[in-house]
Design a protein around this motif. Structure first.
Motif, PDB file in Angstrom:
ATOM      1  N   VAL A 196      -2.925  10.344   5.410  1.00  0.00           N
ATOM      2  CA  VAL A 196      -2.397  11.491   6.156  1.00  0.00           C
ATOM      3  C   VAL A 196      -1.820  12.554   5.225  1.00  0.00           C
ATOM      4  N   GLN A 197      -1.326  12.133   4.062  1.00  0.00           N
ATOM      5  CA  GLN A 197      -0.789  13.135   3.124  1.00  0.00           C
ATOM      6  C   GLN A 197      -1.907  13.950   2.487  1.00  0.00           C
ATOM      7  N   LEU A 198      -3.104  13.368   2.425  1.00  0.00           N
ATOM      8  CA  LEU A 198      -4.255  14.117   1.913  1.00  0.00           C
ATOM      9  C   LEU A 198      -4.593  15.267   2.851  1.00  0.00           C
ATOM     10  N   LEU A 199      -4.379  15.009   4.163  1.00  0.00           N
ATOM     11  CA  LEU A 199      -4.847  15.962   5.166  1.00  0.00           C
ATOM     12  C   LEU A 199      -4.103  17.286   5.150  1.00  0.00           C
ATOM     13  N   ASN A 200      -2.838  17.304   4.705  1.00  0.00           N
ATOM     14  CA  ASN A 200      -2.164  18.602   4.655  1.00  0.00           C
ATOM     15  C   ASN A 200      -1.831  19.021   3.224  1.00  0.00           C
ATOM     16  N   GLY A 201      -2.527  18.423   2.288  1.00  0.00           N
ATOM     17  CA  GLY A 201      -2.451  18.903   0.912  1.00  0.00           C
ATOM     18  C   GLY A 201      -1.180  18.550   0.177  1.00  0.00           C
ATOM     19  N   LEU A 202      -0.429  17.549   0.661  1.00  0.00           N
ATOM     20  CA  LEU A 202       0.765  17.132  -0.076  1.00  0.00           C
ATOM     21  C   LEU A 202       0.371  16.368  -1.325  1.00  0.00           C
ATOM     22  N   ILE A 203      -0.733  15.644  -1.226  1.00  0.00           N
ATOM     23  CA  ILE A 203      -1.298  15.053  -2.433  1.00  0.00           C
ATOM     24  C   ILE A 203      -2.760  15.482  -2.499  1.00  0.00           C
ATOM     25  N   LYS A 204      -3.294  15.493  -3.685  1.00  0.00           N
ATOM     26  CA  LYS A 204      -4.645  16.004  -3.901  1.00  0.00           C
ATOM     27  C   LYS A 204      -5.567  14.832  -4.184  1.00  0.00           C
ATOM     28  N   ILE A 206      -5.996  10.788  18.404  1.00  0.00           N
ATOM     29  CA  ILE A 206      -6.533   9.689  17.612  1.00  0.00           C
ATOM     30  C   ILE A 206      -5.425   8.737  17.202  1.00  0.00           C
ATOM     31  N   GLY A 207      -5.721   7.455  17.228  1.00  0.00           N
ATOM     32  CA  GLY A 207      -4.801   6.462  16.701  1.00  0.00           C
ATOM     33  C   GLY A 207      -5.338   5.951  15.371  1.00  0.00           C
ATOM     34  N   LEU A 208      -4.498   5.973  14.348  1.00  0.00           N
ATOM     35  CA  LEU A 208      -4.910   5.444  13.041  1.00  0.00           C
ATOM     36  C   LEU A 208      -4.146   4.147  12.815  1.00  0.00           C
ATOM     37  N   ILE A 209      -4.906   3.058  12.781  1.00  0.00           N
ATOM     38  CA  ILE A 209      -4.278   1.749  12.719  1.00  0.00           C
ATOM     39  C   ILE A 209      -4.602   1.076  11.402  1.00  0.00           C
ATOM     40  N   GLY A 210      -3.668   0.353  10.883  1.00  0.00           N
ATOM     41  CA  GLY A 210      -3.935  -0.410   9.666  1.00  0.00           C
ATOM     42  C   GLY A 210      -2.711  -1.218   9.298  1.00  0.00           C
ATOM     43  N   HIS A 211      -2.960  -2.250   8.511  1.00  0.00           N
ATOM     44  CA  HIS A 211      -1.876  -3.100   8.061  1.00  0.00           C
ATOM     45  C   HIS A 211      -1.039  -2.351   7.028  1.00  0.00           C
ATOM     46  N   THR A 212       0.182  -2.822   6.765  1.00  0.00           N
ATOM     47  CA  THR A 212       1.009  -2.227   5.715  1.00  0.00           C
ATOM     48  C   THR A 212       0.227  -2.219   4.401  1.00  0.00           C
ATOM     49  N   GLY A 213       0.194  -1.061   3.756  1.00  0.00           N
ATOM     50  CA  GLY A 213      -0.494  -0.978   2.468  1.00  0.00           C
ATOM     51  C   GLY A 213      -1.991  -0.763   2.571  1.00  0.00           C
ATOM     52  N   SER A 214      -2.474  -0.404   3.778  1.00  0.00           N
ATOM     53  CA  SER A 214      -3.909  -0.218   3.928  1.00  0.00           C
ATOM     54  C   SER A 214      -4.334   1.192   3.534  1.00  0.00           C
ATOM     55  N   GLY A 215      -3.381   2.079   3.297  1.00  0.00           N
ATOM     56  CA  GLY A 215      -3.720   3.432   2.861  1.00  0.00           C
ATOM     57  C   GLY A 215      -3.495   4.498   3.924  1.00  0.00           C
ATOM     58  N   LYS A 216      -2.913   4.111   5.077  1.00  0.00           N
ATOM     59  CA  LYS A 216      -2.710   5.083   6.158  1.00  0.00           C
ATOM     60  C   LYS A 216      -1.850   6.262   5.719  1.00  0.00           C
ATOM     61  N   SER A 217      -0.697   5.940   5.146  1.00  0.00           N
ATOM     62  CA  SER A 217       0.242   7.004   4.790  1.00  0.00           C
ATOM     63  C   SER A 217      -0.326   7.913   3.713  1.00  0.00           C
ATOM     64  N   THR A 218      -1.077   7.330   2.785  1.00  0.00           N
ATOM     65  CA  THR A 218      -1.713   8.139   1.750  1.00  0.00           C
ATOM     66  C   THR A 218      -2.747   9.063   2.381  1.00  0.00           C
ATOM     67  N   MET A 246      -1.872  -0.605 -13.658  1.00  0.00           N
ATOM     68  CA  MET A 246      -1.398  -0.774 -12.283  1.00  0.00           C
ATOM     69  C   MET A 246      -2.151   0.106 -11.285  1.00  0.00           C
ATOM     70  N   ALA A 247      -3.303   0.670 -11.699  1.00  0.00           N
ATOM     71  CA  ALA A 247      -4.045   1.591 -10.838  1.00  0.00           C
ATOM     72  C   ALA A 247      -4.444   0.929  -9.520  1.00  0.00           C
ATOM     73  N   VAL A 248      -4.224   1.628  -8.424  1.00  0.00           N
ATOM     74  CA  VAL A 248      -4.578   1.129  -7.097  1.00  0.00           C
ATOM     75  C   VAL A 248      -5.397   2.196  -6.383  1.00  0.00           C
ATOM     76  N   ASN A 249      -6.548   1.818  -5.864  1.00  0.00           N
ATOM     77  CA  ASN A 249      -7.332   2.764  -5.071  1.00  0.00           C
ATOM     78  C   ASN A 249      -6.831   2.749  -3.645  1.00  0.00           C
ATOM     79  N   ALA A 250      -5.916   3.661  -3.325  1.00  0.00           N
ATOM     80  CA  ALA A 250      -5.333   3.676  -1.984  1.00  0.00           C
ATOM     81  C   ALA A 250      -6.341   4.203  -0.974  1.00  0.00           C
ATOM     82  N   ILE A 251      -7.145   5.172  -1.401  1.00  0.00           N
ATOM     83  CA  ILE A 251      -8.188   5.731  -0.549  1.00  0.00           C
ATOM     84  C   ILE A 251      -9.486   5.584  -1.318  1.00  0.00           C
ATOM     85  N   ASP A 252     -10.492   4.978  -0.670  1.00  0.00           N
ATOM     86  CA  ASP A 252     -11.699   4.609  -1.390  1.00  0.00           C
ATOM     87  C   ASP A 252     -12.928   5.189  -0.681  1.00  0.00           C
TER      88      ASP A 252
END
Lengths: 289, 266
Positions: free
Chosen positions: A49-57, A35-47, A17-23
């Motif tokens: 932004v979580q990278l940016l403050n270290g919530l996910i690595k 800045i405005g970050l635009i994208g469709h649902t599931g495009s990786g936006k939420s992932t 089930m691996a998904v490349n959320a950020i590629d």
């Protein structure tokens, strides 16, 4: 300044089930930008932004904050989070204290500030999102949806971040609540010089306020530039299920009908002005038809 | 949190997946009882063989099942260690004040095997049966209790809702935890008091959201005219097929074998 270098993030790595959320994303977020970050649902936006403050690595690549790798061993990520504030989608679901003021003080308290200082910051944050003193002792659960949302945003603001990331802060709000929040965010950017990254899937929302738009689709940035540049490529936006603001389409139609106007207006006011400039041409066209 | 694979449904197509859930429920019950009936090495081998055949039939990757076992590794270790050192008998090895006895060793291994078989066997049922099927089976099997005014339908409805909510609440917890971490919350502190205190900002929003969801669900069910089990029909009624009867026969043979082994002291 935040720099992202060739970052990838994979959900459920190693399974079917691996998904490349950020590629393989590389980008830079300079200080003070809106800045405005635009994208469709599931495009990786939420992932993203979580990278940016270290919530996910990130699984590979780097994220640098002021030149330092935030995923390095020994880097103080808790401290980073008070510089890079993140407001999640539906942030009102994180409220937990008995009154708003105490809830907003949660962030500053975690920063290790004194009780006095926390109270001071919480008050300032609440005032800046449009609450007045009399609301401070109210229970967060007695507030309206829009008020809860603003209280939750204040909870992050009280930490005085240098960068503020908001994940769909207007989702589920009525037009008035939406305008209030966007106006408030824009104000923060202007007066406090906070870098803002506004995640949204609505072009209309961001067009009026931001100076740069990043468009995301399946883990990539497909467009990145000033709003006018991005909207000029409406076809590309439509390909990924997004659309330019309605006003862009009106201006383009007018141009196609032979009106010699600029099509890069971002707001209704600008568009109206541009059309009025060409009033005589418009009259001429009308009589032709 | 996401690593808990123990007991979650694994989507694939196999004989075990197609089997009537009632057979699987009864089968699992028989299997667990037989685990406690057998008391000898040949008995364990027989149960182990039965389990191995079931795993192959289920088409669930063995590595996936093993990964689920991580959750009970600690309990397993404690059980083994206690049995190993606390059983009196003929001494084998002595370390400091602790003595490993022959009886202790054999008992510890038997206990460990029994526990592992127990967990794998019962998780095999939930791996091959959806929660809905499982509660349907439970409701059906408990049907006779209705005569005694046991609210069978209500119990099974509560069970299926509870099962359905586990992943939802887990996701919610993850979200709230991250949101509080973004506000500087510290969940990695060493001190126990600090850690308990740090749970408050997670638990309060979690409870509120659980109540809100429960409220919404109740409203949605009522809006669709749900009024309990009376006169309720099913989209997929449970019907036994030939393979289900065959499975019952196999189960009976296996169960009989286990009892026979115990009685004959094999």
């Amino acid at each position: 300044m935040i720099e992202v270098k060739d970052a990838c993030y994979t959900y459920e790595a190693g399974t079917a089930m691996a998904v490349n959320a950020i590629d393989h994303i590389t980008t830079t977020i300079p200080d003070g930008q809106f800045i405005g970050l635009i994208g469709h649902t599931g495009s990786g936006k939420s992932t993203f932004v979580q990278l940016l403050n270290g919530l996910i690595k990130c699984s590979s690549g780097q994220v640098l904050y002021n030149g330092e790798d935030i995923n390095a061993d020994g880097y103080d990520r808790r401290n980073l989070r008070s510089h890079v504030g993140l407001v999640f989608q539906y942030p009102e679901h994180q409220l937990f204290e008995t009154d708003i003021l105490t809830d907003v003080m949660f962030g500053p308290k975690n920063q290790g500030l004194s009780e006095e200082e926390c109270r001071e910051r919480a008050k300032e944050a609440l005032l800046s999102v449009g609450f007045s003193e009399r609301h401070f002792s109210q229970s967060p659960f007695d507030l309206s949806g829009g008020q809860k949302r603003r209280a939750a945003i204040a909870g992050v603001l009280a930490m005085r971040p240098d960068v503020l990331i908001l994940d769909e802060p207007t989702a589920g709000l009525d037009p008035k609540g939406r305008d209030n929040i966007l106006e408030m965010i824009s104000e923060l950017n202007r007066t406090h010089d906070i870098t803002i990254l506004l995640v949204s899937h609505s072009m209309e929302d961001v067009a009026r306020y931001v100076e740069r738009i990043m468009v995301m689709d399946s883990g990539h940035f497909i467009l990145d530039g000033a709003p006018a540049e991005v909207f000029a490529q409406a076809e590309k936006l439509e390909e990924v299920g997004l659309a330019a603001p309605q006003i862009t389409y009106i201006m383009r139609k007018l141009k196609a009908r032979g009106l010699n106007i600029q099509t890069d207006a971002l707001t209704y006011e600008e568009a109206a002005e541009e059309i009025l400039k060409h009033r005589s041409e418009l009259e001429a066209l009308r009589t032709q038809e | 949190m996401k690593e808990i694979t123990l007991g979650q449904y694994y989507q694939t197509d196999s004989v075990l997946h197609r089997l009537d859930p009632r057979v699987k429920l009864v089968g699992t019950l028989c299997y667990i009882i037989s685990l406690f009936i057998v008391n000898s090495w040949p008995g364990y081998v027989a149960v182990g063989l039965f389990l191995a055949v079931m795993i192959v039939l289920s088409r669930v990757p063995f590595s996936y099942i093993v990964r689920g076992m991580k959750a009970i590794a600690f309990i397993l270790a404690v059980t083994v260690i206690f049995n190993l050192f606390m059983t009196p008998g003929e001494p084998l090895v002595s370390i400091w004040k602790l003595t490993v006895t022959r009886e202790g060793l054999s008992f510890a291994i038997k206990m460990a095997v029994r526990l592992v078989f127990l967990i794998i066997g019962s998780s095999l049922m939930t791996l091959t049966t959806t929660p809905t099927q499982l509660t349907d089976a439970l409701e059906n099997l408990m049907g006779p209790l209705k005569k005694l005014h046991v609210p069978v339908h209500e119990i099974s409805m509560m069970m299926s809702i509870a099962l359905r909510f586990i992943p939802i609440l887990m996701e919610e917890t993850d979200k709230i935890e991250k949101a509080q971490m973004a506000r500087g919350a510290d969940f990695e502190s060493k001190s126990i008091i600090q850690r308990v205190k740090s749970m408050v900002p997670i638990l309060v929003p979690l409870f509120i959201s659980a109540f809100r969801r429960a409220n919404d669900l109740a409203m949605a069910m009522e809006a669709r005219c749900y009024h309990g089990g009376e006169g309720r029909t099913r989209m997929k009624p449970l019907v036994y097929e030939r393979r289900d009867f065959i499975a019952y026969v196999i189960l009976a043979v296996f169960f009989g074998l286990c009892i026979a082994m115990r009685l004959l002291n094999l």
